[in-house]
Design a protein around this motif. Structure first.
Motif, mmCIF file in Angstrom:
data_model
loop_
_atom_site.group_PDB
_atom_site.id
_atom_site.type_symbol
_atom_site.label_atom_id
_atom_site.label_comp_id
_atom_site.label_asym_id
_atom_site.label_seq_id
_atom_site.Cartn_x
_atom_site.Cartn_y
_atom_site.Cartn_z
ATOM 1 N N ARG A 79 0.854 -1.188 0.000
ATOM 2 C CA ARG A 79 0.000 0.000 0.000
ATOM 3 C C ARG A 79 0.890 1.238 0.000
ATOM 4 O O ARG A 79 1.897 1.297 0.690
ATOM 5 C CB ARG A 79 -0.871 -0.020 1.258
ATOM 6 C CG ARG A 79 -1.909 1.058 1.284
ATOM 7 C CD ARG A 79 -2.883 0.831 2.449
ATOM 8 N NE ARG A 79 -2.362 1.320 3.717
ATOM 9 C CZ ARG A 79 -2.384 2.588 4.099
ATOM 10 N NH1 ARG A 79 -2.849 3.520 3.284
ATOM 11 N NH2 ARG A 79 -1.939 2.951 5.283
ATOM 12 N N ARG A 80 0.500 2.219 -0.814
ATOM 13 C CA ARG A 80 1.239 3.486 -0.871
ATOM 14 C C ARG A 80 0.897 4.308 0.367
ATOM 15 O O ARG A 80 -0.254 4.471 0.714
ATOM 16 C CB ARG A 80 0.858 4.259 -2.128
ATOM 17 C CG ARG A 80 1.566 5.568 -2.238
ATOM 18 C CD ARG A 80 1.213 6.250 -3.540
ATOM 19 N NE ARG A 80 1.877 7.524 -3.600
ATOM 20 C CZ ARG A 80 1.255 8.684 -3.724
ATOM 21 N NH1 ARG A 80 -0.052 8.723 -3.828
ATOM 22 N NH2 ARG A 80 1.933 9.802 -3.769
ATOM 23 N N ARG A 81 1.942 4.825 1.024
ATOM 24 C CA ARG A 81 1.738 5.626 2.227
ATOM 25 C C ARG A 81 2.179 7.062 1.981
ATOM 26 O O ARG A 81 3.160 7.320 1.292
ATOM 27 C CB ARG A 81 2.542 5.060 3.380
ATOM 28 C CG ARG A 81 1.961 3.764 3.890
ATOM 29 C CD ARG A 81 2.683 3.311 5.138
ATOM 30 N NE ARG A 81 1.995 2.249 5.812
ATOM 31 C CZ ARG A 81 1.835 1.023 5.339
ATOM 32 N NH1 ARG A 81 2.311 0.717 4.162
ATOM 33 N NH2 ARG A 81 1.208 0.107 6.024
ATOM 34 N N LEU A 82 1.456 7.976 2.595
ATOM 35 C CA LEU A 82 1.810 9.387 2.558
ATOM 36 C C LEU A 82 2.644 9.721 3.802
ATOM 37 O O LEU A 82 2.573 9.012 4.809
ATOM 38 C CB LEU A 82 0.529 10.239 2.516
ATOM 39 C CG LEU A 82 -0.346 9.998 1.278
ATOM 40 C CD1 LEU A 82 -1.647 10.764 1.390
ATOM 41 C CD2 LEU A 82 0.401 10.403 0.020
ATOM 42 N N PRO A 83 3.415 10.782 3.734
ATOM 43 C CA PRO A 83 4.302 11.085 4.855
ATOM 44 C C PRO A 83 3.598 11.217 6.202
ATOM 45 O O PRO A 83 4.115 10.773 7.220
ATOM 46 C CB PRO A 83 4.946 12.413 4.449
ATOM 47 C CG PRO A 83 4.889 12.431 2.970
ATOM 48 C CD PRO A 83 3.641 11.698 2.607
ATOM 49 N N HIS A 84 2.393 11.786 6.225
ATOM 50 C CA HIS A 84 1.725 11.960 7.517
ATOM 51 C C HIS A 84 1.259 10.634 8.114
ATOM 52 O O HIS A 84 0.956 10.545 9.291
ATOM 53 C CB HIS A 84 0.551 12.937 7.374
ATOM 54 C CG HIS A 84 -0.613 12.386 6.613
ATOM 55 N ND1 HIS A 84 -0.677 12.437 5.240
ATOM 56 C CD2 HIS A 84 -1.735 11.767 7.035
ATOM 57 C CE1 HIS A 84 -1.806 11.877 4.837
ATOM 58 N NE2 HIS A 84 -2.472 11.454 5.897
ATOM 59 N N GLU A 85 1.201 9.580 7.314
ATOM 60 C CA GLU A 85 0.776 8.274 7.822
ATOM 61 C C GLU A 85 1.889 7.557 8.578
ATOM 62 O O GLU A 85 1.620 6.637 9.333
ATOM 63 C CB GLU A 85 0.291 7.399 6.671
ATOM 64 C CG GLU A 85 -0.974 7.918 6.016
ATOM 65 C CD GLU A 85 -1.389 7.084 4.828
ATOM 66 O OE1 GLU A 85 -2.593 6.778 4.738
ATOM 67 O OE2 GLU A 85 -0.522 6.728 3.997
ATOM 68 N N PHE A 86 3.124 7.976 8.373
ATOM 69 C CA PHE A 86 4.228 7.308 9.059
ATOM 70 C C PHE A 86 4.274 7.668 10.534
ATOM 71 O O PHE A 86 4.634 6.858 11.373
ATOM 72 C CB PHE A 86 5.574 7.652 8.406
ATOM 73 C CG PHE A 86 5.790 6.944 7.117
ATOM 74 C CD1 PHE A 86 6.046 5.595 7.095
ATOM 75 C CD2 PHE A 86 5.726 7.618 5.917
ATOM 76 C CE1 PHE A 86 6.243 4.926 5.910
ATOM 77 C CE2 PHE A 86 5.915 6.970 4.723
ATOM 78 C CZ PHE A 86 6.178 5.616 4.708
#
Length: 118
Positions: A79-86
């Motif tokens: 799944r592609r993650r965005l920076p705020h999801e880390f």
């Protein structure tokens, strides 16, 4: 002739009087500044007494821990993650606690000017 000399000498006395008055005001201002500083200093609390100073804990000085750490792995579920999801990815102790050594010919930093390890 003496009246002509008096007319020339009269303005020069005024020129001398101005700096003298300015000097008196300057010295008065400096004395006032020292006086105000002394008044403010007297309002400050006294320095702590020896029994009020901080002491070492009963177990002695606290020492830091030196260890090599590695970042936690990023989940690989496709799944592609965005920076705020880390969020804040943690770290864990490294398996090898041996200090890393720089390779011969390496500058040790990016853009350090060395040839790098070849």
């Amino acid at each position: 002739m003496s009246s002509a000399l008096m007319q020339i000498a009269a303005p020069s006395g005024a020129w001398v009087l101005g700096p003298v008055i300015a000097g008196v005001f300057l010295v008065g201002g400096l004395i006032g500044a020292f006086w105000f500083g002394d008044v403010f200093k007297s309002r400050e609390p006294a320095p702590p007494r020896p029994e009020e100073q901080p002491h070492l804990p009963p177990g002695g000085a606290v020492r830091g821990i030196q260890e090599n750490r590695e970042p936690e792995e990023v989940p690989r579920d496709g799944r592609r993650r965005l920076p705020h999801e880390f969020g804040n990815l943690g770290t864990r102790p490294s398996e090898s606690q041996e200090r890393p050594k720089w390779g011969k010919g390496s500058s040790g930093s990016f853009g350090g000017g060395g040839l790098g390890a070849h």
